[in-house]
Design a protein around this motif. Structure first.
Motif, PDB file in Angstrom:
ATOM      1  N   PRO A 176     -23.852  -3.207  73.718  1.00 45.68           N
ATOM      2  CA  PRO A 176     -22.449  -2.988  74.091  1.00 45.68           C
ATOM      3  C   PRO A 176     -21.958  -3.856  75.239  1.00 45.68           C
ATOM      4  O   PRO A 176     -20.820  -4.305  75.237  1.00 45.68           O
ATOM      5  N   ASP A 177     -22.825  -4.141  76.218  1.00 44.02           N
ATOM      6  CA  ASP A 177     -22.393  -4.983  77.336  1.00 44.02           C
ATOM      7  C   ASP A 177     -22.093  -6.406  76.870  1.00 44.02           C
ATOM      8  O   ASP A 177     -21.158  -7.049  77.347  1.00 44.02           O
ATOM      9  N   GLN A 178     -22.854  -6.897  75.898  1.00 44.91           N
ATOM     10  CA  GLN A 178     -22.582  -8.226  75.359  1.00 44.91           C
ATOM     11  C   GLN A 178     -21.303  -8.224  74.521  1.00 44.91           C
ATOM     12  O   GLN A 178     -20.535  -9.186  74.547  1.00 44.91           O
ATOM     13  N   VAL A 179     -21.082  -7.140  73.783  1.00 42.00           N
ATOM     14  CA  VAL A 179     -19.844  -7.021  73.007  1.00 42.00           C
ATOM     15  C   VAL A 179     -18.645  -7.020  73.951  1.00 42.00           C
ATOM     16  O   VAL A 179     -17.652  -7.709  73.709  1.00 42.00           O
ATOM     17  N   ALA A 180     -18.745  -6.278  75.032  1.00 39.68           N
ATOM     18  CA  ALA A 180     -17.657  -6.244  76.021  1.00 39.68           C
ATOM     19  C   ALA A 180     -17.421  -7.638  76.598  1.00 39.68           C
ATOM     20  O   ALA A 180     -16.270  -8.036  76.825  1.00 39.68           O
ATOM     21  N   GLY A 181     -18.497  -8.397  76.813  1.00 35.83           N
ATOM     22  CA  GLY A 181     -18.357  -9.763  77.317  1.00 35.83           C
ATOM     23  C   GLY A 181     -17.628 -10.659  76.331  1.00 35.83           C
ATOM     24  O   GLY A 181     -16.784 -11.469  76.725  1.00 35.83           O
ATOM     25  N   VAL A 182     -17.940 -10.513  75.044  1.00 35.63           N
ATOM     26  CA  VAL A 182     -17.262 -11.301  74.011  1.00 35.63           C
ATOM     27  C   VAL A 182     -15.773 -10.953  73.977  1.00 35.63           C
ATOM     28  O   VAL A 182     -14.910 -11.832  73.921  1.00 35.63           O
ATOM     29  N   LEU A 183     -15.471  -9.670  74.027  1.00 30.96           N
ATOM     30  CA  LEU A 183     -14.068  -9.246  73.984  1.00 30.96           C
ATOM     31  C   LEU A 183     -13.306  -9.728  75.220  1.00 30.96           C
ATOM     32  O   LEU A 183     -12.142 -10.127  75.119  1.00 30.96           O
ATOM     33  N   ALA A 184     -13.948  -9.716  76.373  1.00 33.24           N
ATOM     34  CA  ALA A 184     -13.304 -10.229  77.589  1.00 33.24           C
ATOM     35  C   ALA A 184     -13.034 -11.729  77.453  1.00 33.24           C
ATOM     36  O   ALA A 184     -11.977 -12.215  77.873  1.00 33.24           O
ATOM     37  N   ALA A 185     -13.976 -12.447  76.854  1.00 31.67           N
ATOM     38  CA  ALA A 185     -13.782 -13.889  76.648  1.00 31.67           C
ATOM     39  C   ALA A 185     -12.628 -14.143  75.685  1.00 31.67           C
ATOM     40  O   ALA A 185     -11.853 -15.086  75.876  1.00 31.67           O
ATOM     41  N   ILE A 186     -12.512 -13.310  74.674  1.00 30.04           N
ATOM     42  CA  ILE A 186     -11.391 -13.436  73.732  1.00 30.04           C
ATOM     43  C   ILE A 186     -10.072 -13.254  74.468  1.00 30.04           C
ATOM     44  O   ILE A 186      -9.120 -14.009  74.254  1.00 30.04           O
ATOM     45  N   ASP A 187     -10.016 -12.277  75.356  1.00 33.54           N
ATOM     46  CA  ASP A 187      -8.796 -12.058  76.147  1.00 33.54           C
ATOM     47  C   ASP A 187      -8.465 -13.288  76.992  1.00 33.54           C
ATOM     48  O   ASP A 187      -7.322 -13.731  77.039  1.00 33.54           O
ATOM     49  N   ARG A 188      -9.481 -13.826  77.661  1.00 40.41           N
ATOM     50  CA  ARG A 188      -9.253 -15.006  78.515  1.00 40.41           C
ATOM     51  C   ARG A 188      -8.784 -16.201  77.694  1.00 40.41           C
ATOM     52  O   ARG A 188      -7.845 -16.891  78.071  1.00 40.41           O
ATOM     53  N   GLU A 189      -9.434 -16.445  76.583  1.00 42.04           N
ATOM     54  CA  GLU A 189      -9.097 -17.607  75.752  1.00 42.04           C
ATOM     55  C   GLU A 189      -7.747 -17.431  75.066  1.00 42.04           C
ATOM     56  O   GLU A 189      -7.113 -18.408  74.695  1.00 42.04           O
ATOM     57  N   GLY A 190      -7.310 -16.193  74.889  1.00 39.16           N
ATOM     58  CA  GLY A 190      -6.036 -15.940  74.222  1.00 39.16           C
ATOM     59  C   GLY A 190      -4.818 -16.062  75.114  1.00 39.16           C
ATOM     60  O   GLY A 190      -3.687 -16.113  74.617  1.00 39.16           O
ATOM     61  N   GLU A 191      -5.030 -16.138  76.420  1.00 39.00           N
ATOM     62  CA  GLU A 191      -3.895 -16.218  77.342  1.00 39.00           C
ATOM     63  C   GLU A 191      -2.977 -17.407  77.060  1.00 39.00           C
ATOM     64  O   GLU A 191      -1.748 -17.254  77.093  1.00 39.00           O
ATOM     65  N   PRO A 192      -3.505 -18.596  76.758  1.00 37.36           N
ATOM     66  CA  PRO A 192      -2.594 -19.712  76.444  1.00 37.36           C
ATOM     67  C   PRO A 192      -1.727 -19.446  75.203  1.00 37.36           C
ATOM     68  O   PRO A 192      -0.578 -19.885  75.151  1.00 37.36           O
ATOM     69  N   LEU A 193      -2.270 -18.734  74.234  1.00 37.15           N
ATOM     70  CA  LEU A 193      -1.465 -18.397  73.049  1.00 37.15           C
ATOM     71  C   LEU A 193      -0.300 -17.496  73.430  1.00 37.15           C
ATOM     72  O   LEU A 193       0.823 -17.686  72.967  1.00 37.15           O
ATOM     73  N   ALA A 194      -0.583 -16.511  74.251  1.00 33.69           N
ATOM     74  CA  ALA A 194       0.494 -15.632  74.706  1.00 33.69           C
ATOM     75  C   ALA A 194       1.529 -16.423  75.488  1.00 33.69           C
ATOM     76  O   ALA A 194       2.739 -16.197  75.355  1.00 33.69           O
ATOM     77  N   GLY A 195       1.062 -17.372  76.287  1.00 31.81           N
ATOM     78  CA  GLY A 195       1.979 -18.231  77.034  1.00 31.81           C
ATOM     79  C   GLY A 195       2.840 -19.074  76.107  1.00 31.81           C
ATOM     80  O   GLY A 195       4.034 -19.279  76.356  1.00 31.81           O
ATOM     81  N   ALA A 196       2.251 -19.562  75.011  1.00 29.38           N
ATOM     82  CA  ALA A 196       3.015 -20.371  74.048  1.00 29.38           C
ATOM     83  C   ALA A 196       4.120 -19.547  73.407  1.00 29.38           C
ATOM     84  O   ALA A 196       5.234 -20.035  73.200  1.00 29.38           O
ATOM     85  N   VAL A 197       3.841 -18.295  73.110  1.00 34.00           N
ATOM     86  CA  VAL A 197       4.859 -17.421  72.533  1.00 34.00           C
ATOM     87  C   VAL A 197       5.977 -17.183  73.542  1.00 34.00           C
ATOM     88  O   VAL A 197       7.163 -17.246  73.199  1.00 34.00           O
ATOM     89  N   THR A 198       5.613 -16.946  74.773  1.00 33.45           N
ATOM     90  CA  THR A 198       6.620 -16.724  75.818  1.00 33.45           C
ATOM     91  C   THR A 198       7.518 -17.941  75.991  1.00 33.45           C
ATOM     92  O   THR A 198       8.750 -17.822  76.057  1.00 33.45           O
ATOM     93  N   VAL A 199       6.921 -19.126  76.050  1.00 39.04           N
ATOM     94  CA  VAL A 199       7.705 -20.357  76.191  1.00 39.04           C
ATOM     95  C   VAL A 199       8.625 -20.531  74.985  1.00 39.04           C
ATOM     96  O   VAL A 199       9.805 -20.883  75.128  1.00 39.04           O
ATOM     97  N   VAL A 233      -6.670 -13.092  65.734  1.00 39.98           N
ATOM     98  CA  VAL A 233      -7.636 -12.830  66.806  1.00 39.98           C
ATOM     99  C   VAL A 233      -7.678 -11.336  67.127  1.00 39.98           C
ATOM    100  O   VAL A 233      -8.760 -10.755  67.298  1.00 39.98           O
ATOM    101  N   MET A 234      -6.511 -10.699  67.174  1.00 40.04           N
ATOM    102  CA  MET A 234      -6.476  -9.264  67.480  1.00 40.04           C
ATOM    103  C   MET A 234      -7.177  -8.457  66.392  1.00 40.04           C
ATOM    104  O   MET A 234      -7.930  -7.522  66.692  1.00 40.04           O
ATOM    105  N   GLN A 261     -10.571  -6.253  66.858  1.00 43.22           N
ATOM    106  CA  GLN A 261     -10.640  -4.843  66.457  1.00 43.22           C
ATOM    107  C   GLN A 261     -11.807  -4.610  65.510  1.00 43.22           C
ATOM    108  O   GLN A 261     -12.477  -3.578  65.572  1.00 43.22           O
ATOM    109  N   ALA A 262     -12.087  -5.567  64.635  1.00 45.47           N
ATOM    110  CA  ALA A 262     -13.232  -5.452  63.732  1.00 45.47           C
ATOM    111  C   ALA A 262     -14.541  -5.422  64.522  1.00 45.47           C
ATOM    112  O   ALA A 262     -15.473  -4.690  64.169  1.00 45.47           O
ATOM    113  N   ILE A 263     -14.605  -6.207  65.600  1.00 49.79           N
ATOM    114  CA  ILE A 263     -15.793  -6.194  66.461  1.00 49.79           C
ATOM    115  C   ILE A 263     -15.966  -4.811  67.084  1.00 49.79           C
ATOM    116  O   ILE A 263     -17.062  -4.242  67.094  1.00 49.79           O
TER     117      ILE A 263
END
Length: 114
Positions: A9-32, A73-74, A78-80
């Motif tokens: 579970p700790d590794q799964v949480a790490g993967v999900l946190a990385a997904i959040d970090r890597e997804g920030e530019p996508l959210a920024g692109a939508v905002t722009v 990605v979302m 969720q599947a993970i």
């Protein structure tokens, strides 16, 4: 487990946190894109909306790409989460079943002291 089904579970949480970090530019692109779309009124001249309408169409299409990627990605994240929960629940169920079928291997702590 020995059959290759194991979850950390700790590794799964790490993967999900990385997904959040890597997804920030996508959210920024939508905002722009949303901010640029809101400026379509600046492209209306003398009541003519041809340019502003074309801009709106272009921006609608431009926002589809990051929006679809975000949805993908979302749903994958969720599947993970769902898979991790299912494996963990299965591990607990198998452990409980094995323990109930093999109670002779377990000694009550109080009985051991007598």
């Amino acid at each position: 487990m020995t059959d290759g089904w194991a979850v950390a579970p700790d590794q799964v949480a790490g993967v999900l946190a990385a997904i959040d970090r890597e997804g920030e530019p996508l959210a920024g692109a939508v905002t722009v894109s949303e901010e640029l779309l809101a400026r379509k009124a600046d492209l209306t001249a003398g009541g003519r909306t041809v340019l502003s309408d074309a801009w709106a169409d272009f921006m609608d299409l431009r926002m589809l790409v990051p929006g679809k990627v975000i949805e993908l990605v979302m749903s994958s994240a969720q599947a993970i989460v769902d898979g991790t929960a299912a494996i963990a629940a299965g591990d607990e169920a198998m452990a409980a079943e094995w323990q109930s079928q093999n109670s002779k291997y377990f000694v009550d702590g109080w009985d051991a002291l007598r």
